[in-house]
Design a protein around this motif. Structure first.
Motif, PDB file in Angstrom:
ATOM      1  N   ARG A 268       0.847  -1.203   0.000  1.00 20.77           N
ATOM      2  CA  ARG A 268       0.000   0.000   0.000  1.00 20.77           C
ATOM      3  C   ARG A 268       0.882   1.253   0.000  1.00 20.77           C
ATOM      4  N   LEU A 269       0.486   2.216  -0.803  1.00 22.32           N
ATOM      5  CA  LEU A 269       1.159   3.513  -0.858  1.00 22.32           C
ATOM      6  C   LEU A 269       0.201   4.539  -0.283  1.00 22.32           C
ATOM      7  N   PHE A 270       0.616   5.209   0.807  1.00 22.88           N
ATOM      8  CA  PHE A 270      -0.202   6.231   1.440  1.00 22.88           C
ATOM      9  C   PHE A 270       0.101   7.578   0.790  1.00 22.88           C
TER      10      PHE A 270
ATOM     11  N   LEU B 154       4.812   7.029   8.146  1.00 26.67           N
ATOM     12  CA  LEU B 154       4.216   5.783   8.627  1.00 26.67           C
ATOM     13  C   LEU B 154       5.149   5.172   9.668  1.00 26.67           C
ATOM     14  N   ARG B 155       4.579   4.830  10.827  1.00 24.06           N
ATOM     15  CA  ARG B 155       5.389   4.216  11.885  1.00 24.06           C
ATOM     16  C   ARG B 155       4.518   3.274  12.698  1.00 24.06           C
ATOM     17  N   GLU B 156       4.922   2.009  12.741  1.00 26.23           N
ATOM     18  CA  GLU B 156       4.286   0.999  13.568  1.00 26.23           C
ATOM     19  C   GLU B 156       2.763   0.964  13.398  1.00 26.23           C
ATOM     20  N   GLY B 157       2.311   0.970  12.153  1.00 29.82           N
ATOM     21  CA  GLY B 157       0.892   0.853  11.860  1.00 29.82           C
ATOM     22  C   GLY B 157       0.088   2.125  12.055  1.00 29.82           C
TER      23      GLY B 157
ATOM     24  N   PHE C 113      -3.371   8.490  12.615  1.00 28.04           N
ATOM     25  CA  PHE C 113      -4.475   7.641  12.192  1.00 28.04           C
ATOM     26  C   PHE C 113      -4.036   6.186  12.149  1.00 28.04           C
ATOM     27  N   ASP C 114      -4.939   5.295  12.481  1.00 30.90           N
ATOM     28  CA  ASP C 114      -4.685   3.872  12.306  1.00 30.90           C
ATOM     29  C   ASP C 114      -4.529   3.607  10.810  1.00 30.90           C
ATOM     30  N   ALA C 115      -3.442   2.960  10.424  1.00 28.36           N
ATOM     31  CA  ALA C 115      -3.138   2.744   9.007  1.00 28.36           C
ATOM     32  C   ALA C 115      -4.095   1.773   8.329  1.00 28.36           C
ATOM     33  N   THR C 116      -4.825   0.987   9.087  1.00 25.35           N
ATOM     34  CA  THR C 116      -5.761   0.025   8.499  1.00 25.35           C
ATOM     35  C   THR C 116      -7.181   0.572   8.440  1.00 25.35           C
TER      36      THR C 116
ATOM     37  N   MET D 166      -8.955   8.123  13.764  1.00 26.37           N
ATOM     38  CA  MET D 166      -8.041   9.085  14.355  1.00 26.37           C
ATOM     39  C   MET D 166      -7.684   8.621  15.761  1.00 26.37           C
ATOM     40  N   LEU D 167      -6.388   8.482  16.019  1.00 26.06           N
ATOM     41  CA  LEU D 167      -5.906   8.003  17.302  1.00 26.06           C
ATOM     42  C   LEU D 167      -5.530   9.146  18.239  1.00 26.06           C
TER      43      LEU D 167
END
Length: 134
Positions: free
Chosen positions: A2-4, A69-72, A87-90, A94-95
């Motif tokens: 995946r490319l963000f 991107l770091r640790e999901g 944000f949670d990558a999956t 919003m965290l």
């Protein structure tokens, strides 16, 4: 796979499935041709799967600029609001967020170093700033 993407124009974080799509026609001009280690071939990709992970309207993300991107977790800097979001990558949930109280146009790129420090650029004050969490 995946490319963000910090999609500034559409106020969103997009995700491209890099395994999807079909090779299209050659891209011109080919800026990679002839460089060291270059294959000299660049092609467009058609019908690739791209989706929205985070819609800016949903979380007050106005002008996404930098992305790391770091640790999901996807960290995104907002160039208009001076805020860094996590944000949670999956799921795109919003965290957390931090308002850096920077003027519009200041906050640009972000990255992490090997020790987990977050670095960001402040384009208005011509500086690079480190955020360290003990």
């Amino acid at each position: 796979d995946r490319l963000f993407i910090a999609d500034t124009g559409n106020r969103r974080i997009a995700v491209l499935d890099t395994t999807s799509g079909d090779r299209g026609s050659a891209i011109s001009p080919n800026y990679d041709s002839g460089g060291p280690g270059s294959t000299g071939e660049q092609y467009g990709i058609e019908d690739a799967d791209i989706s929205t992970l985070v819609a800016g309207d949903d979380v007050n993300l106005n002008r996404p600029s930098g992305l790391a991107l770091r640790e999901g977790v996807v960290f995104v800097s907002d160039n208009r609001g001076g805020t860094i979001f996590a944000f949670d990558a999956t799921t795109g949930e919003m965290l957390d967020w931090v308002d850096l109280e920077l003027d519009e146009g200041a906050l640009m790129g972000i990255t992490f170093d090997e020790d987990g420090n977050l670095w960001f650029t402040d384009a208005l004050d011509d500086r690079i700033v480190r955020i360290s969490v003990p």
